[in-house]
Design an enzyme around this catalytic site. Structure first.
Site, mmCIF file in Angstrom:
data_model
loop_
_atom_site.group_PDB
_atom_site.id
_atom_site.type_symbol
_atom_site.label_atom_id
_atom_site.label_comp_id
_atom_site.label_asym_id
_atom_site.label_seq_id
_atom_site.Cartn_x
_atom_site.Cartn_y
_atom_site.Cartn_z
ATOM 1 N N HIS A 53 44.293 78.165 82.146
ATOM 2 C CA HIS A 53 43.193 77.894 81.213
ATOM 3 C C HIS A 53 41.919 78.618 81.658
ATOM 4 C CE1 HIS A 53 42.128 74.036 83.631
ATOM 5 N NE2 HIS A 53 41.072 74.815 83.753
ATOM 6 N N GLU A 96 43.324 74.862 77.140
ATOM 7 C CA GLU A 96 44.617 74.586 77.745
ATOM 8 C C GLU A 96 45.717 75.383 77.048
ATOM 9 O OE1 GLU A 96 44.548 73.191 80.459
ATOM 10 O OE2 GLU A 96 43.727 71.162 80.503
ATOM 11 N N ASP A 110 31.852 74.553 79.293
ATOM 12 C CA ASP A 110 32.574 73.360 78.852
ATOM 13 C C ASP A 110 31.910 72.106 79.401
ATOM 14 O OD1 ASP A 110 33.279 73.858 81.483
ATOM 15 O OD2 ASP A 110 35.359 74.301 81.058
ATOM 16 N N ASP A 151 47.028 76.419 85.355
ATOM 17 C CA ASP A 151 47.884 76.589 84.169
ATOM 18 C C ASP A 151 47.392 77.718 83.263
ATOM 19 O OD1 ASP A 151 45.618 75.490 83.052
ATOM 20 O OD2 ASP A 151 46.602 73.731 82.189
HETATM 21 C C1 GLP Z 1 38.085 73.677 85.589
HETATM 22 C C2 GLP Z 1 37.007 74.267 84.651
HETATM 23 C C3 GLP Z 1 37.166 75.751 84.539
HETATM 24 C C4 GLP Z 1 37.504 76.281 85.909
HETATM 25 C C5 GLP Z 1 38.900 75.866 86.291
HETATM 26 C C6 GLP Z 1 39.271 76.186 87.716
HETATM 27 O O1 GLP Z 1 38.716 72.599 85.123
HETATM 28 N N1 GLP Z 1 36.904 73.714 83.355
HETATM 29 O O2 GLP Z 1 35.991 76.328 84.005
HETATM 30 O O3 GLP Z 1 37.458 77.672 85.899
HETATM 31 O O4 GLP Z 1 39.145 74.551 85.934
HETATM 32 O O5 GLP Z 1 38.637 75.350 88.623
HETATM 33 P P1 GLP Z 1 38.517 75.694 90.153
HETATM 34 O O6 GLP Z 1 37.639 76.889 90.243
HETATM 35 O O7 GLP Z 1 37.878 74.489 90.769
HETATM 36 O O8 GLP Z 1 39.888 75.943 90.655
#
Ligand code: GLP
Length: 261
Positions: free
Chosen positions: A138, A143, A67, A136
């Site tokens: 995702h 989302e 992403d 959440d």
């Molecule tokens: C982010 C990314 C995801 C990631 C998630 C968790 O916003 N777009 O690819 O897996 O949210 O992030 P983190 O590993 O920092 O908790």
């Protein structure tokens, strides 16, 4: 779906790195799917260490990121393309031209998303996708409410995700972009092996829903229940709400070594 409960982020990073290294040993020109966020950092540290030690080479591999924020300038440190270079691809022997991500600065967004889907398909598809999970539920930036059949497209970030990610923008919520381009859930589902990593109690509910909840767009990661080869690597805190935690532990302990993940 296999749930593996490990002691800490370091153990998770090692086991995830084992999967990447095993794949590259079998298939040096493998296609990797890379996630940003803090969850995969221990994995990337371990891969950088092993590469520096000559234990693995990424020289013939290719990589696609999940992403990208919309609108961040090319040199912005939180642009995911720059994050992944900093965290992994710039620390291993992977030529930057072999790493691709969705174009968050594209003028024609639908065309850029379609081109990204084509590029992944032309590369033969993703062999191993490293994934994190949002609080959440995702994955990528899909989302709650995302179509389970979605492909790469533009998404509006939830306030929760922007709050979660504000820590990367000096705590300034207004600096977090409101939109992103993300591989869709169907794009992620096309990867041949998915290795999802999660640590900390903040992920416990999302991990429970991912593995044990109903398959639902409300918890987008739950679509992975339909995937034939998913490994979920979690620490004790992220496993805190799993109803079958005892069973997952027994299963992993009793697993024949030849089976791998
Ligand atoms: C982010 C990314 C995801 C990631 C998630 C968790 O916003 N777009 O690819 O897996 O949210 O992030 P983190 O590993 O920092 O908790």
């Amino acid at each position: 779906m296999e749930i593996v409960i490990l002691d800490d982020a370091e153990a998770i990073g090692k086991l995830a790195a084992d999967q990447v290294c095993g794949l590259l040993a079998r298939k040096p020109d493998a296609v990797l799917g890379l996630a940003t966020g803090s969850s995969p950092l221990a994995t990337y540290d371990e891969l950088a260490r092993r590469c520096a030690a000559g234990e693995v080479s990424f020289g013939r591999a290719r990589a696609f990121t999940l992403d990208e924020y919309v609108g961040l300038p090319e040199d912005h440190p939180e642009r995911y393309r720059n994050v992944i270079d900093r965290e992994l691809t710039g620390r291993v022997d992977l030529d930057p031209s072999r790493v691709a991500g969705p174009d968050g600065l594209a003028e024609d967004v639908p065309a850029a998303c379609a081109a990204y889907e084509r590029a992944i398909a032309d590369a033969g598809g993703v062999d191993l996708q490293i994934l994190g999970i949002g609080t959440d539920g995702h994955i990528g930036f899909n989302e709650p409410g995302s179509s389970l059949a979605s492909r790469t497209r533009i998404q509006t970030l939830t306030r929760q995700t922007r709050l979660d990610n504000a820590r990367f923008f000096d705590g300034d919520l207004d600096a977090v972009p409101t939109h992103c381009l993300t591989q869709g859930l169907a794009t992620i589902m096309a990867a041949r092996h998915v290795v999802l990593v999660a640590t900390g109690s903040g992920k416990a509910q999302a991990v429970h829903q991912l593995a044990e909840g109903p398959v639902s767009a409300m918890w987008p990661a739950s679509v992975l229940q339909h995937h034939p080869h998913v490994s979920v690597l979690v620490d004790e805190a992220a496993a805190g709400r799993l109803q079958l935690a005892g069973y997952y532990r027994e299963t992993y302990l009793a697993k024949p070594a030849w089976q791998g993940l």
